[in-house]
Motif scaffolding. Structure first.
Motif, PDB file in Angstrom:
ATOM      1  N   LEU A 216       1.969  69.130  49.989  1.00 52.83           N
ATOM      2  CA  LEU A 216       3.012  68.577  49.119  1.00 52.83           C
ATOM      3  C   LEU A 216       3.630  69.658  48.243  1.00 52.83           C
ATOM      4  O   LEU A 216       4.846  69.743  48.107  1.00 52.83           O
ATOM      5  N   VAL A 217       2.767  70.503  47.686  1.00 56.95           N
ATOM      6  CA  VAL A 217       3.268  71.534  46.776  1.00 56.95           C
ATOM      7  C   VAL A 217       4.190  72.511  47.499  1.00 56.95           C
ATOM      8  O   VAL A 217       5.153  73.016  46.938  1.00 56.95           O
ATOM      9  N   ASN A 218       3.901  72.732  48.794  1.00 57.30           N
ATOM     10  CA  ASN A 218       4.721  73.674  49.552  1.00 57.30           C
ATOM     11  C   ASN A 218       5.904  73.004  50.269  1.00 57.30           C
ATOM     12  O   ASN A 218       6.582  73.634  51.076  1.00 57.30           O
ATOM     13  N   SER A 219       6.141  71.741  49.979  1.00 59.99           N
ATOM     14  CA  SER A 219       7.222  71.038  50.683  1.00 59.99           C
ATOM     15  C   SER A 219       8.554  71.191  49.944  1.00 59.99           C
ATOM     16  O   SER A 219       8.606  71.676  48.811  1.00 59.99           O
ATOM     17  N   ALA A 220       9.597  70.740  50.620  1.00 63.04           N
ATOM     18  CA  ALA A 220      10.944  70.793  50.033  1.00 63.04           C
ATOM     19  C   ALA A 220      11.028  69.955  48.761  1.00 63.04           C
ATOM     20  O   ALA A 220      11.917  70.144  47.930  1.00 63.04           O
ATOM     21  N   TYR A 221      10.088  69.012  48.614  1.00 68.20           N
ATOM     22  CA  TYR A 221      10.082  68.160  47.419  1.00 68.20           C
ATOM     23  C   TYR A 221      10.029  69.023  46.155  1.00 68.20           C
ATOM     24  O   TYR A 221      10.708  68.749  45.181  1.00 68.20           O
TER      25      TYR A 221
ATOM     26  N   ASP B 177       7.606  44.019  56.819  1.00 66.48           N
ATOM     27  CA  ASP B 177       7.862  45.305  57.455  1.00 66.48           C
ATOM     28  C   ASP B 177       7.349  46.453  56.583  1.00 66.48           C
ATOM     29  O   ASP B 177       7.917  46.755  55.536  1.00 66.48           O
ATOM     30  N   ARG B 178       6.253  47.099  57.044  1.00 62.08           N
ATOM     31  CA  ARG B 178       5.626  48.138  56.230  1.00 62.08           C
ATOM     32  C   ARG B 178       6.495  49.376  56.063  1.00 62.08           C
ATOM     33  O   ARG B 178       6.570  49.954  54.997  1.00 62.08           O
ATOM     34  N   ARG B 179       7.139  49.775  57.149  1.00 62.26           N
ATOM     35  CA  ARG B 179       7.973  50.978  57.067  1.00 62.26           C
ATOM     36  C   ARG B 179       9.048  50.787  55.982  1.00 62.26           C
ATOM     37  O   ARG B 179       9.259  51.639  55.140  1.00 62.26           O
ATOM     38  N   ALA B 180       9.701  49.615  56.029  1.00 62.61           N
ATOM     39  CA  ALA B 180      10.742  49.322  55.036  1.00 62.61           C
ATOM     40  C   ALA B 180      10.129  49.262  53.633  1.00 62.61           C
ATOM     41  O   ALA B 180      10.737  49.689  52.650  1.00 62.61           O
ATOM     42  N   PHE B 181       8.889  48.775  53.567  1.00 65.92           N
ATOM     43  CA  PHE B 181       8.199  48.695  52.277  1.00 65.92           C
ATOM     44  C   PHE B 181       7.935  50.095  51.701  1.00 65.92           C
ATOM     45  O   PHE B 181       8.190  50.368  50.530  1.00 65.92           O
ATOM     46  N   TRP B 182       7.435  51.006  52.571  1.00 64.93           N
ATOM     47  CA  TRP B 182       7.185  52.378  52.090  1.00 64.93           C
ATOM     48  C   TRP B 182       8.489  53.025  51.654  1.00 64.93           C
ATOM     49  O   TRP B 182       8.539  53.781  50.699  1.00 64.93           O
ATOM     50  N   GLU B 183       9.543  52.747  52.406  1.00 71.68           N
ATOM     51  CA  GLU B 183      10.833  53.334  52.033  1.00 71.68           C
ATOM     52  C   GLU B 183      11.302  52.810  50.671  1.00 71.68           C
ATOM     53  O   GLU B 183      11.863  53.551  49.876  1.00 71.68           O
ATOM     54  N   HIS B 184      11.066  51.530  50.436  1.00 67.34           N
ATOM     55  CA  HIS B 184      11.385  50.962  49.123  1.00 67.34           C
ATOM     56  C   HIS B 184      10.568  51.689  48.043  1.00 67.34           C
ATOM     57  O   HIS B 184      11.106  52.120  47.020  1.00 67.34           O
TER      58      HIS B 184
ATOM     59  N   LYS C 188      14.070  64.762  50.687  1.00 69.75           N
ATOM     60  CA  LYS C 188      13.109  65.799  50.314  1.00 69.75           C
ATOM     61  C   LYS C 188      11.716  65.204  50.076  1.00 69.75           C
ATOM     62  O   LYS C 188      10.709  65.897  50.208  1.00 69.75           O
ATOM     63  N   ALA C 189      11.683  63.943  49.681  1.00 73.27           N
ATOM     64  CA  ALA C 189      10.391  63.328  49.350  1.00 73.27           C
ATOM     65  C   ALA C 189       9.764  62.620  50.548  1.00 73.27           C
ATOM     66  O   ALA C 189       8.640  62.118  50.447  1.00 73.27           O
ATOM     67  N   GLU C 190      10.481  62.608  51.686  1.00 73.21           N
ATOM     68  CA  GLU C 190       9.989  61.877  52.864  1.00 73.21           C
ATOM     69  C   GLU C 190       8.574  62.290  53.256  1.00 73.21           C
ATOM     70  O   GLU C 190       7.845  61.514  53.866  1.00 73.21           O
ATOM     71  N   ILE C 191       8.194  63.502  52.897  1.00 77.10           N
ATOM     72  CA  ILE C 191       6.866  63.999  53.264  1.00 77.10           C
ATOM     73  C   ILE C 191       5.759  63.049  52.770  1.00 77.10           C
ATOM     74  O   ILE C 191       4.716  62.929  53.384  1.00 77.10           O
TER      75      ILE C 191
END
Ligand SMILES: [Fe+2]
Ligand SMILES: [Fe+2]
Length: 284
Positions: A57-62, A107-114, A276-279
């Motif tokens: 996480l620390v090394n990500s684009a985030y 829908d879990r994917r949609a939930f995580w995106e929320h 950027k936070a998708e990670i």
């Protein structure tokens, strides 16, 4: 629901998974003013899989640091122990409720995106309204609705009735939950926050993001999450399991003094920031 059933429900929720030992230790450490960043780094380093996640996480684009950070202690010095604590919490909370193979009622994917969207918007809002810790705002957003997953996994049959009521009557999840179960996912968040011994400033947004006026310990962050949740629904980022936008508590956000230029800024930049936070989604 009768009282005895509600009691039984609360008892069931209280048996939920606990946080990993190392995260519980860090939770306690960050609430002790004598703790040093080095101690927090050393605690994380005792858990190789958590260390690996934190470094990823620390090394990500985030974060977008210009050079590679190769040790947790280095990461802790750069980010400060509060931010590292929040990262550790974000990286572990959702894993506790990882897909358990059972049928999922929304829908879990949609939930995580929320959840991710609320985290990112909360981080952006934190900057605008000068909330002192924007990583804390992100974490609070990411975990604000975790009570929904808990209800789906641990009170599955009753939750089925909740979800069909939401669909039939176009209700908000928390309205249908209250009707069917006598408590809603934010109440579950309250129980979880206590069970996990989270800092009070992180408990309040989980417990009161739909009723920010009730926050005693952190009304500012609770207001931020309340607003970020409504923003995400308006901008149709992900889906938290229902389709209406809950009413805005204007009083809770009046102090933010957001201008229309601020709102425009949030609208135009949220997508880029979410990318950027998708990670974080890879971790769940
Ligand atoms: Fe919620
Ligand atoms: Fe939400």
């Amino acid at each position: 629901m009768e009282k005895s059933k509600l009691k039984e429900l609360v008892a069931r929720i209280e048996k939920l998974p606990t946080l990993p030992v190392v995260v519980t230790r860090i939770n306690a450490m960050v609430q002790n003013p004598k703790t040093s960043a080095r101690e927090v780094g050393a605690a994380i380093a005792t858990d190789p899989s958590l260390s690996a996640k934190v470094l990823r996480l620390v090394n990500s684009a985030y974060f977008g640091f210009p050079s590679q950070i190769s040790s947790v202690s280095h990461a802790t010095t750069i980010l400060g122990f509060n931010a590292i604590h929040n990262l550790a919490l974000s990286a572990t909370v959702f894993q506790l409720f990882h897909d358990n193979g059972a049928e999922e009622l929304f829908d879990r994917r949609a939930f995580w995106e929320h959840s991710l969207g609320v985290g990112v918007l909360a981080r952006m809002l934190a900057e605008k309204v000068r909330y002192p810790d924007k990583e804390e705002a992100f974490t609070a957003g990411l975990i604000h609705d975790v009570g929904k997953i808990v209800l789906d996994q641990f009170v599955h049959e009753e939750f089925r009735t909740v979800v069909s009521l939401v669909r039939q009557n176009n209700l908000l999840l928390y309205e249908a939950e209250a009707q069917v179960l006598g408590l809603n996912h934010a109440n579950v968040g309250y129980i979880l926050g206590q069970k996990w011994n989270l800092p009070k400033k992180l408990q309040d947004p989980m417990a009161y993001h739909h009723a920010p006026g009730l926050s005693k310990y952190n009304p500012q962050l609770t207001g931020i999450i309340h607003l970020a949740d409504i923003f995400c629904r308006t901008l149709k980022i992900g889906n938290g399991g229902d389709n209406r936008v809950p009413p805005l508590n204007k009083e809770a956000v009046a102090d933010f003094k957001l201008t229309s230029a601020d709102i425009e800024y949030l609208k135009t930049n949220s997508e880029k920031e979410i990318e950027k936070a998708e990670i974080f989604l890879d971790m769940v």
